[in-house]
Design a protein around this motif. Structure first.
Motif, PDB file in Angstrom:
ATOM      1  N   VAL A 137     -80.562  41.141   9.387  1.00 15.16           N
ATOM      2  CA  VAL A 137     -81.929  41.090   9.915  1.00 15.16           C
ATOM      3  C   VAL A 137     -81.940  40.452  11.306  1.00 15.16           C
ATOM      4  O   VAL A 137     -82.589  40.967  12.237  1.00 15.16           O
ATOM      5  CB  VAL A 137     -82.850  40.312   8.954  1.00 15.16           C
ATOM      6  N   SER A 138     -81.216  39.360  11.475  1.00 18.66           N
ATOM      7  CA  SER A 138     -81.184  38.683  12.777  1.00 18.66           C
ATOM      8  C   SER A 138     -80.523  39.551  13.832  1.00 18.66           C
ATOM      9  O   SER A 138     -80.978  39.588  14.983  1.00 18.66           O
ATOM     10  CB  SER A 138     -80.438  37.349  12.642  1.00 18.66           C
ATOM     11  N   ALA A 139     -79.444  40.248  13.463  1.00 12.86           N
ATOM     12  CA  ALA A 139     -78.742  41.088  14.432  1.00 12.86           C
ATOM     13  C   ALA A 139     -79.629  42.237  14.909  1.00 12.86           C
ATOM     14  O   ALA A 139     -79.704  42.525  16.111  1.00 12.86           O
ATOM     15  CB  ALA A 139     -77.450  41.621  13.822  1.00 12.86           C
ATOM     16  N   VAL A 140     -80.290  42.900  13.968  1.00 13.54           N
ATOM     17  CA  VAL A 140     -81.154  44.032  14.349  1.00 13.54           C
ATOM     18  C   VAL A 140     -82.293  43.569  15.252  1.00 13.54           C
ATOM     19  O   VAL A 140     -82.561  44.168  16.315  1.00 13.54           O
ATOM     20  CB  VAL A 140     -81.699  44.726  13.089  1.00 13.54           C
ATOM     21  N   TRP A 198     -86.882  32.993   6.686  1.00 11.07           N
ATOM     22  CA  TRP A 198     -87.431  33.515   7.929  1.00 11.07           C
ATOM     23  C   TRP A 198     -87.376  32.485   9.055  1.00 11.07           C
ATOM     24  O   TRP A 198     -87.320  32.857  10.233  1.00 11.07           O
ATOM     25  CB  TRP A 198     -88.856  34.008   7.711  1.00 11.07           C
ATOM     26  N   ALA A 199     -87.377  31.211   8.713  1.00 14.16           N
ATOM     27  CA  ALA A 199     -87.183  30.190   9.748  1.00 14.16           C
ATOM     28  C   ALA A 199     -85.782  30.300  10.338  1.00 14.16           C
ATOM     29  O   ALA A 199     -85.590  30.200  11.562  1.00 14.16           O
ATOM     30  CB  ALA A 199     -87.411  28.803   9.163  1.00 14.16           C
ATOM     31  N   ALA A 200     -84.778  30.515   9.473  1.00 12.56           N
ATOM     32  CA  ALA A 200     -83.413  30.701   9.964  1.00 12.56           C
ATOM     33  C   ALA A 200     -83.296  31.966  10.797  1.00 12.56           C
ATOM     34  O   ALA A 200     -82.660  31.973  11.864  1.00 12.56           O
ATOM     35  CB  ALA A 200     -82.442  30.744   8.783  1.00 12.56           C
ATOM     36  N   VAL A 201     -83.924  33.049  10.343  1.00  9.45           N
ATOM     37  CA  VAL A 201     -83.886  34.304  11.095  1.00  9.45           C
ATOM     38  C   VAL A 201     -84.541  34.132  12.463  1.00  9.45           C
ATOM     39  O   VAL A 201     -84.006  34.579  13.491  1.00  9.45           O
ATOM     40  CB  VAL A 201     -84.575  35.423  10.295  1.00  9.45           C
ATOM     41  N   LEU A 202     -85.700  33.463  12.500  1.00  7.61           N
ATOM     42  CA  LEU A 202     -86.401  33.277  13.772  1.00  7.61           C
ATOM     43  C   LEU A 202     -85.564  32.466  14.745  1.00  7.61           C
ATOM     44  O   LEU A 202     -85.477  32.808  15.944  1.00  7.61           O
ATOM     45  CB  LEU A 202     -87.750  32.596  13.525  1.00  7.61           C
ATOM     46  N   ALA A 203     -84.926  31.405  14.271  1.00  7.56           N
ATOM     47  CA  ALA A 203     -84.093  30.587  15.159  1.00  7.56           C
ATOM     48  C   ALA A 203     -82.909  31.392  15.692  1.00  7.56           C
ATOM     49  O   ALA A 203     -82.580  31.320  16.888  1.00  7.56           O
ATOM     50  CB  ALA A 203     -83.602  29.344  14.419  1.00  7.56           C
ATOM     51  N   THR A 259     -70.496  42.494  21.016  1.00 11.05           N
ATOM     52  CA  THR A 259     -69.736  42.260  19.796  1.00 11.05           C
ATOM     53  C   THR A 259     -69.447  40.776  19.597  1.00 11.05           C
ATOM     54  O   THR A 259     -69.587  40.242  18.490  1.00 11.05           O
ATOM     55  CB  THR A 259     -68.416  43.038  19.850  1.00 11.05           C
ATOM     56  N   ASN A 260     -69.024  40.108  20.667  1.00  8.47           N
ATOM     57  CA  ASN A 260     -68.767  38.668  20.566  1.00  8.47           C
ATOM     58  C   ASN A 260     -70.015  37.916  20.127  1.00  8.47           C
ATOM     59  O   ASN A 260     -69.947  36.982  19.317  1.00  8.47           O
ATOM     60  CB  ASN A 260     -68.281  38.127  21.916  1.00  8.47           C
ATOM     61  N   ASN A 261     -71.158  38.328  20.654  1.00  7.57           N
ATOM     62  CA  ASN A 261     -72.405  37.664  20.291  1.00  7.57           C
ATOM     63  C   ASN A 261     -72.754  37.892  18.827  1.00  7.57           C
ATOM     64  O   ASN A 261     -73.202  36.965  18.136  1.00  7.57           O
ATOM     65  CB  ASN A 261     -73.531  38.169  21.196  1.00  7.57           C
ATOM     66  N   LEU A 262     -72.533  39.106  18.324  1.00  2.00           N
ATOM     67  CA  LEU A 262     -72.851  39.400  16.930  1.00  2.00           C
ATOM     68  C   LEU A 262     -71.906  38.660  15.973  1.00  2.00           C
ATOM     69  O   LEU A 262     -72.325  38.200  14.906  1.00  2.00           O
ATOM     70  CB  LEU A 262     -72.784  40.909  16.686  1.00  2.00           C
ATOM     71  N   VAL A 263     -70.637  38.554  16.346  1.00  2.00           N
ATOM     72  CA  VAL A 263     -69.701  37.784  15.522  1.00  2.00           C
ATOM     73  C   VAL A 263     -70.123  36.321  15.471  1.00  2.00           C
ATOM     74  O   VAL A 263     -70.104  35.679  14.411  1.00  2.00           O
ATOM     75  CB  VAL A 263     -68.270  37.939  16.066  1.00  2.00           C
ATOM     76  N   SER A 264     -70.517  35.778  16.614  1.00  2.00           N
ATOM     77  CA  SER A 264     -70.997  34.391  16.637  1.00  2.00           C
ATOM     78  C   SER A 264     -72.260  34.229  15.801  1.00  2.00           C
ATOM     79  O   SER A 264     -72.458  33.194  15.156  1.00  2.00           O
ATOM     80  CB  SER A 264     -71.272  33.958  18.084  1.00  2.00           C
ATOM     81  N   LEU A 265     -73.106  35.250  15.790  1.00  2.22           N
ATOM     82  CA  LEU A 265     -74.330  35.186  14.994  1.00  2.22           C
ATOM     83  C   LEU A 265     -74.004  35.038  13.506  1.00  2.22           C
ATOM     84  O   LEU A 265     -74.636  34.237  12.804  1.00  2.22           O
ATOM     85  CB  LEU A 265     -75.173  36.440  15.246  1.00  2.22           C
ATOM     86  N   VAL A 266     -73.034  35.827  13.026  1.00  3.86           N
ATOM     87  CA  VAL A 266     -72.668  35.734  11.606  1.00  3.86           C
ATOM     88  C   VAL A 266     -72.157  34.335  11.281  1.00  3.86           C
ATOM     89  O   VAL A 266     -72.502  33.752  10.245  1.00  3.86           O
ATOM     90  CB  VAL A 266     -71.620  36.803  11.256  1.00  3.86           C
ATOM     91  N   LYS A 267     -71.346  33.771  12.161  1.00  6.32           N
ATOM     92  CA  LYS A 267     -70.837  32.414  11.918  1.00  6.32           C
ATOM     93  C   LYS A 267     -71.946  31.376  12.021  1.00  6.32           C
ATOM     94  O   LYS A 267     -71.925  30.365  11.309  1.00  6.32           O
ATOM     95  CB  LYS A 267     -69.715  32.100  12.896  1.00  6.32           C
ATOM     96  N   ASP A 268     -72.910  31.609  12.899  1.00 11.05           N
ATOM     97  CA  ASP A 268     -73.994  30.641  13.085  1.00 11.05           C
ATOM     98  C   ASP A 268     -74.930  30.575  11.880  1.00 11.05           C
ATOM     99  O   ASP A 268     -75.719  29.628  11.769  1.00 11.05           O
ATOM    100  CB  ASP A 268     -74.805  30.987  14.334  1.00 11.05           C
ATOM    101  N   THR A 269     -74.863  31.558  10.993  1.00  9.08           N
ATOM    102  CA  THR A 269     -75.707  31.482   9.798  1.00  9.08           C
ATOM    103  C   THR A 269     -75.369  30.258   8.954  1.00  9.08           C
ATOM    104  O   THR A 269     -76.191  29.807   8.153  1.00  9.08           O
ATOM    105  CB  THR A 269     -75.550  32.744   8.934  1.00  9.08           C
ATOM    106  N   ALA A 270     -74.154  29.705   9.138  1.00  6.51           N
ATOM    107  CA  ALA A 270     -73.771  28.506   8.381  1.00  6.51           C
ATOM    108  C   ALA A 270     -74.644  27.310   8.736  1.00  6.51           C
ATOM    109  O   ALA A 270     -74.780  26.376   7.936  1.00  6.51           O
ATOM    110  CB  ALA A 270     -72.303  28.178   8.633  1.00  6.51           C
ATOM    111  N   VAL A 271     -75.263  27.322   9.939  1.00  9.68           N
ATOM    112  CA  VAL A 271     -76.120  26.207  10.350  1.00  9.68           C
ATOM    113  C   VAL A 271     -77.387  26.148   9.502  1.00  9.68           C
ATOM    114  O   VAL A 271     -78.054  25.104   9.428  1.00  9.68           O
ATOM    115  CB  VAL A 271     -76.464  26.336  11.849  1.00  9.68           C
ATOM    116  N   ALA A 272     -77.711  27.245   8.819  1.00  5.55           N
ATOM    117  CA  ALA A 272     -78.949  27.298   8.033  1.00  5.55           C
ATOM    118  C   ALA A 272     -78.955  26.324   6.861  1.00  5.55           C
ATOM    119  O   ALA A 272     -79.995  26.158   6.215  1.00  5.55           O
ATOM    120  CB  ALA A 272     -79.186  28.722   7.527  1.00  5.55           C
ATOM    121  N   TYR A 273     -77.820  25.661   6.610  1.00  3.80           N
ATOM    122  CA  TYR A 273     -77.814  24.688   5.513  1.00  3.80           C
ATOM    123  C   TYR A 273     -78.782  23.538   5.773  1.00  3.80           C
ATOM    124  O   TYR A 273     -79.259  22.898   4.833  1.00  3.80           O
ATOM    125  CB  TYR A 273     -76.398  24.130   5.313  1.00  3.80           C
TER     126      TYR A 273
END
Length: 328
Positions: A137-140, A198-203, A259-273
């Protein structure tokens, strides 16, 4: 000794006339000598003495040198070079396993103790599903907003440039964890309440769209001005020029940084904790506390690798295909 020497000479005469042997003769002879040295001189399993360690290092460097000579030979096939590269890496890890003196039974018990993972696999599946949902969702949304803002930034409108410039500067400079905390915990004081998902997605969208705005802007502005003038001369409007002339070429340019940005996005989802989103890493940390073993964290590392490496290779293949199209 004479019999041994004559046997080698007979063997060499038998195979010397073969074209494949003449092409790789030095490689075969060097490999045979290198393996014979290993069987005769290398120390046994365990942590060796200084002389044994020096012998192991010298033997590995000899193999590394042969592989380096092979890799620099332009006439050798690519498949052989890849096999040599993988062999050098595999040999390094094998030597480390064999001679480091590490208590591998303790390592297995602490970090790869899958027997204590009962009941964790369901949590892992849920955490991975949440991670994929947040990422997709965040990537799209990031690509949609990044592309839109990137196009608007090339229009030269001073009012749009002011607001879009503020968006880019603020959210590229603001740490992601701060954005998530502010969105989830501060906005309710203003009467805006968002679920944790949705707060995580918005950030993530705010931060990544800021980066992608600049990526798309740079890609669009890299297209020569003459192509825009030629499209206008042919009677194409602004929208048609973007769709048929500018954006197809810009996408080929922005694929690597995107691509680099999208890979970083997937890793950044860990911050949602920090806002209690039950994503993969949060689930792994809960399992560590529950089972009292770091094995879930190690497993999460492999899950990230298995998720992201195919994405990286897929985009590389797409990039090569687009480059081939350009050459043609």
């Amino acid at each position: 000794m004479t019999y041994f020497r004559s046997s080698i000479q007979d063997w060499h005469k038998r195979w010397a006339h073969q074209p494949w042997f003449r092409r790789y003769e030095w490689l075969f002879m060097g490999l045979v000598g290198w393996l014979a040295f290993a069987m005769l001189v290398l120390p046994p399993f365990g942590s060796p003495d200084p002389l044994g360690a020096a012998t192991v290092i010298s033997w590995y460097l000899a193999g590394f040198t042969m592989a380096g000579i092979l890799l620099t030979d332009r006439e050798k096939p690519t498949l052989l070079k890849r096999a040599a590269s993988l062999s050098v890496v595999a040999l390094f890890f094998w030597l480390f396993y064999y001679y480091s003196g590490t208590r591998w039974d303790r390592v297995h018990e602490q970090f790869f103790n899958f027997s204590r993972m009962d009941g964790v696999w369901e949590l892992y599946a849920q955490g991975l599903l949440v991670t994929l949902q947040v990422s997709i969702v965040s990537a799209v949304l990031s690509i949609i907003f990044g592309l839109t803002f990137g196009i608007l930034r090339t229009r030269g409108n001073p009012v749009l440039d002011l607001f879009l410039g503020l968006h880019v500067d603020i959210f590229r400079a603001l740490p992601l964890i701060v954005s998530m905390v502010l969105i989830f915990y501060a906005l309710p004081f203003l009467g805006i309440r968002l679920p944790a998902f949705w707060a995580a997605v918005l950030a993530l969208v705010l931060m990544n769209s800021a980066y992608q705005t600049e990526i798309f802007r740079a890609g669009i502005e890299s297209i020569p001005r003459g192509q825009l003038d030629a499209a206008r001369a042919l009677g194409l409007g602004t929208g048609a020029t973007l769709r048929h002339v500018i954006l197809p070429q810009a996408f080929k340019i922005v694929i690597p940084p995107l691509t680099n940005n999208l890979v970083s996005l997937v890793k950044d989802t860990a911050v949602a904790y920090v806002i209690t989103v039950p994503e993969l890493l949060t689930t792994a940390q809960q399992a560590v506390t529950w089972k009292r073993t770091p094995t879930p964290l190690v497993l999460s590392m492999f899950v990230y690798l298995l998720t992201l490496i195919p994405l990286i290779h897929l985009t590389r293949r797409l990039e090569r295909r687009l480059n081939v199209g350009n050459v043609r």
